[in-house]
Design an enzyme around this catalytic site. Structure first.
Site, mmCIF file in Angstrom:
data_model
loop_
_atom_site.group_PDB
_atom_site.id
_atom_site.type_symbol
_atom_site.label_atom_id
_atom_site.label_comp_id
_atom_site.label_asym_id
_atom_site.label_seq_id
_atom_site.Cartn_x
_atom_site.Cartn_y
_atom_site.Cartn_z
ATOM 1 N N LYS B 13 0.838 -1.204 0.000
ATOM 2 C CA LYS B 13 0.000 0.000 0.000
ATOM 3 C C LYS B 13 0.869 1.249 0.000
ATOM 4 O O LYS B 13 1.948 1.287 0.601
ATOM 5 C CB LYS B 13 -0.854 0.004 1.263
ATOM 6 C CG LYS B 13 -1.537 1.302 1.552
ATOM 7 C CD LYS B 13 -1.419 1.694 3.025
ATOM 8 C CE LYS B 13 0.005 2.051 3.432
ATOM 9 N NZ LYS B 13 0.123 2.573 4.807
ATOM 10 N N ASN B 55 11.770 -13.478 4.911
ATOM 11 C CA ASN B 55 12.066 -12.033 4.984
ATOM 12 C C ASN B 55 12.452 -11.612 6.394
ATOM 13 O O ASN B 55 13.252 -10.707 6.584
ATOM 14 C CB ASN B 55 10.855 -11.176 4.584
ATOM 15 C CG ASN B 55 10.488 -11.296 3.128
ATOM 16 O OD1 ASN B 55 9.725 -12.174 2.762
ATOM 17 N ND2 ASN B 55 11.031 -10.436 2.271
ATOM 18 N N GLY B 140 8.396 -2.689 7.650
ATOM 19 C CA GLY B 140 8.514 -1.544 8.557
ATOM 20 C C GLY B 140 8.736 -0.233 7.849
ATOM 21 O O GLY B 140 9.222 0.735 8.429
ATOM 22 N N ALA B 141 8.371 -0.173 6.566
ATOM 23 C CA ALA B 141 8.578 1.062 5.796
ATOM 24 C C ALA B 141 7.261 1.770 5.526
ATOM 25 O O ALA B 141 7.187 2.674 4.700
ATOM 26 C CB ALA B 141 9.282 0.735 4.483
ATOM 27 N N GLY B 142 6.195 1.328 6.200
ATOM 28 C CA GLY B 142 4.884 1.961 6.011
ATOM 29 C C GLY B 142 4.228 1.578 4.709
ATOM 30 O O GLY B 142 3.349 2.281 4.218
ATOM 31 N N GLY B 144 2.643 -1.349 4.126
ATOM 32 C CA GLY B 144 1.592 -2.350 4.304
ATOM 33 C C GLY B 144 2.082 -3.782 4.153
ATOM 34 O O GLY B 144 1.303 -4.655 3.745
ATOM 35 N N SER B 145 3.347 -4.030 4.487
ATOM 36 C CA SER B 145 3.841 -5.400 4.328
ATOM 37 C C SER B 145 3.137 -6.357 5.279
ATOM 38 O O SER B 145 2.824 -7.496 4.910
ATOM 39 C CB SER B 145 5.361 -5.462 4.526
ATOM 40 O OG SER B 145 5.699 -5.106 5.850
ATOM 41 N N SER B 146 2.831 -5.914 6.497
ATOM 42 C CA SER B 146 2.159 -6.817 7.440
ATOM 43 C C SER B 146 0.723 -7.088 6.982
ATOM 44 O O SER B 146 0.222 -8.208 7.124
ATOM 45 C CB SER B 146 2.177 -6.236 8.852
ATOM 46 O OG SER B 146 1.311 -5.122 8.927
ATOM 47 N N GLU B 193 -3.975 -7.960 11.391
ATOM 48 C CA GLU B 193 -3.371 -6.636 11.543
ATOM 49 C C GLU B 193 -3.456 -6.130 12.978
ATOM 50 O O GLU B 193 -2.525 -5.486 13.476
ATOM 51 C CB GLU B 193 -4.100 -5.640 10.618
ATOM 52 C CG GLU B 193 -3.576 -5.641 9.202
ATOM 53 C CD GLU B 193 -2.257 -4.911 9.111
ATOM 54 O OE1 GLU B 193 -1.212 -5.579 9.309
ATOM 55 O OE2 GLU B 193 -2.259 -3.712 8.854
ATOM 56 N N ASP B 204 -4.747 -0.561 5.387
ATOM 57 C CA ASP B 204 -3.732 -1.400 4.740
ATOM 58 C C ASP B 204 -4.321 -2.727 4.281
ATOM 59 O O ASP B 204 -4.098 -3.169 3.152
ATOM 60 C CB ASP B 204 -2.556 -1.654 5.691
ATOM 61 C CG ASP B 204 -1.734 -0.397 5.946
ATOM 62 O OD1 ASP B 204 -2.231 0.698 5.624
ATOM 63 O OD2 ASP B 204 -0.615 -0.515 6.469
#
Lengths: 397, 397
Positions: B13, B55, B140-142, B144-146, B193, B204
């Site tokens: 995202k 990852n 952790g880069a904002g 939306g990986s989680s 989430e 996200d």
């Protein structure tokens, strides 16, 4: 008529906040810029009237007898100051042999002088005198150089005419006029501005007359009673720009994105109001670092807004970046698209930082001056209180 | 229970416009980012449940018998999806031997898996399976990986449970679920989430599920039916930042200068609405250069506004400058203060320009990907339609 020599100066002008937004009905703050225009008036007995404007390489001299021939057409005017007489201007243009299209600064500056001189003296005795002017201001950079000239002219010639006194008292270095006299000076200076600019806002001559800071809103100009003197750097990027084109660009952007741009103008309005409030506070309470922090934040925000309006320029980005690298905050002043910018210096900004920044900016090809904003308006000087290099220039003529 | 292998992906995202303003009740546009997370689920008959998350170097395996001991406490839950059961989470934490403070991504990702697995299978037969996940997204880069992970998990486990069908049809490369199934996937992904983030907005996982673009306003999320696919560069400046600190900084600035900042938020709101309008137009009428010109202008204006909010960063200034030098327009995306930025590519932007820009940005020390926004949400893949290097990673486990 007993003509007394006098030495008069008036400051330039910078827009602190609100440029462009003012065109759309928002508040702008105009401040005096302590780069000054100096006028020396000397009594003569050679039957001549002369002006020397070395900044624009203009040196003109007339026989009083020549000028007297123009008197009949003014004699019914009785030193009226309310509004410019277009017929009078036309007559003067004819006298000078210029056609309507000729609007170079040499011509318009000469016309402004003749208009004020003949309006004040046309109905009585015409004094022989020489007016010499030297300015620290760059011309055509939006810094009010023509208004400073008009203000000096009006003050000096009104003094000679006896309509206002010479305010300098014995033993003092400078003298200022009372409010009523300043209003008369401003009115005549505004006529000069009209001759030079066609349709001026009146802000520049008001700043040249009153100094300090002026609030400008919907055509109304309100001098603010007290403001602190702020040290700044003034930088001229020397990138030429057209105010008219830039004003049109902002208008186009507002028309294209009204819902996005109108709030930006509102935000600029609030910046001007917040800045005015902070500057007023700084004159009533001890000045703190937080006052300067806020002034810096306002400068940064407004510079972003001006970029949003589309009046930024890569040269101005460089100015901001170079000064930011030394912890200083800058914004464009005036029309933008190049032109000039101001950088706020804090009281604790040391000489090394200032000199280093000035050097950095000059290395970018810019002109840069350390000066101040918020200083006095038009004033009379005791000659030896003025910087020697200025006297030296003025005394050449 | 007959478990069928499946390969599923969900997009990341990016916030196109409205980051930070959304916290203050303004519209934000969230778009899918075609850097995807891939999940491969394989049936097993060894009585084990395993997850492999290379990852984040997480490889965990449980005996079904272990997990069955946890069943009693879930048996009355009957696969409820409405809201997270904190007691259930507490039980799982105890089972995993982690205390409340431990919130590293390995722990939370494992917890999310167990929560969804046990909720869906706790009341019936528990399948032996292995889930392997590989993401193109930086964590952790904002971006939306989680959420992409949670969406893949929910889709895969719901497929195995039979609650939704496997949508891939014979001879097709990808399959998408119907609206109702997507809603179920999104609900379960949201639970994941919550376990990972505590108090997520739900944006996200919605983007990961629906793809395309979502309008987010006052907690309401509205997927937009059709948006064009836009080519972008995604740049990670790798400057670490705290979203919490940045959100607080904006709030402080609004409190300090409400009259200046509230109009800026209004302007951002109008940017989001204008952008949505333009993107909608681009799906109904022939796409022109002017559409892209407007998208570029909106990016530039918003980037200035984000700087005004105080969430800019020198690394983001460099991103904007480097891309501007090639005629491209960039803004930060997400929290700012470093983090990531997006650069719009025009249809006519050629390979040389793209590759040159990517190289320039990598030379600045940034990570940079050429990708797109507005692409599809969660989908099932025919394995051989997926890039070989991704299959290669997934098949290692």
């Amino acid at each position: 008529m007993q003509v007394r020599d006098c030495l008069i100066s008036a400051p330039g002008k910078a827009i602190l906040h609100g440029e462009h937004a003012v065109v759309h009905g928002k508040v702008a703050l105009a401040v005096s810029l302590n780069l000054r225009t100096y006028l020396q008036l000397k009594a003569k007995d050679d039957g001549k009237v002369s002006i020397n404007l070395p900044n624009i390489e203009t040196f003109v001299s007339w026989e009083l007898s020549e000028l007297k021939q123009l008197i009949p057409c003014f004699s019914d005017k009785k030193e009226e100051v309310q509004r410019l007489d277009p017929e009078l201007v036309k007559k003067l243009r004819e006298f000078m042999g210029v056609n309507n299209g000729n609007l170079d600064s040499s011509t318009t500056a000469t016309l402004a002088f003749l208009y004020i001189y003949l309006s004040l003296f046309g109905s009585g005795e015409m004094p022989s005198l020489t007016v010499s002017v030297w300015s620290e201001l760059p011309t055509g950079a939006g810094l009010g150089s023509s208004a400073a000239y008009s203000v000096c002219l009006a003050a000096a010639l009104l003094c000679v005419s006896g309509k206002i006194p010479a305010p300098l008292k014995d033993g003092e270095q400078t003298g200022r006029w009372c409010q009523e006299d300043l209003e008369l000076i401003n009115s005549w200076a505004f006529q000069g501005e009209k001759i030079i600019h066609g349709n001026p806002s009146g802000v520049d001559n008001a700043v040249g007359t009153w100094g300090g800071m002026l609030r400008f809103l919907a055509g109304k100009i309100i001098p603010l009673s007290r403001v602190p003197l702020l040290r700044i750097l003034l930088t001229n990027t020397k990138v030429p720009r057209s105010t008219k084109v830039l004003v049109a660009r902002v208008k186009d952007k507002i028309n294209k994105f009204p819902s996005i741009m109108i709030p930006v103008l509102d935000s600029v309005d609030a910046i001007s109001c917040t800045c005015e409030k902070v500057l007023t506070e700084m004159t009533c309470e001890p000045i703190t670092g937080e006052h300067y922090n806020i002034l810096e934040e306002l400068i940064d925000i407004n510079q972003h807004h001006l970029n949003v309006m589309g009046v930024g320029h890569p040269s101005l980005d460089i100015l901001c970046k170079v000064t930011a690298a030394r912890g200083l905050h800058s914004k464009l002043t005036g029309a933008g698209g190049g032109g000039c910018g101001i950088t706020l210096l804090r009281p604790e900004t040391d000489l090394v930082t200032v000199q280093g920044t000035v050097k950095d900016l000059r290395d970018c090809g810019f002109d840069c001056w350390e000066t101040s904003i918020g200083g006095p308006g038009v004033q009379q000087h005791f000659p030896f209180s003025v910087k020697e290099e200025i006297l030296e220039v003025l005394n050449r003529y």
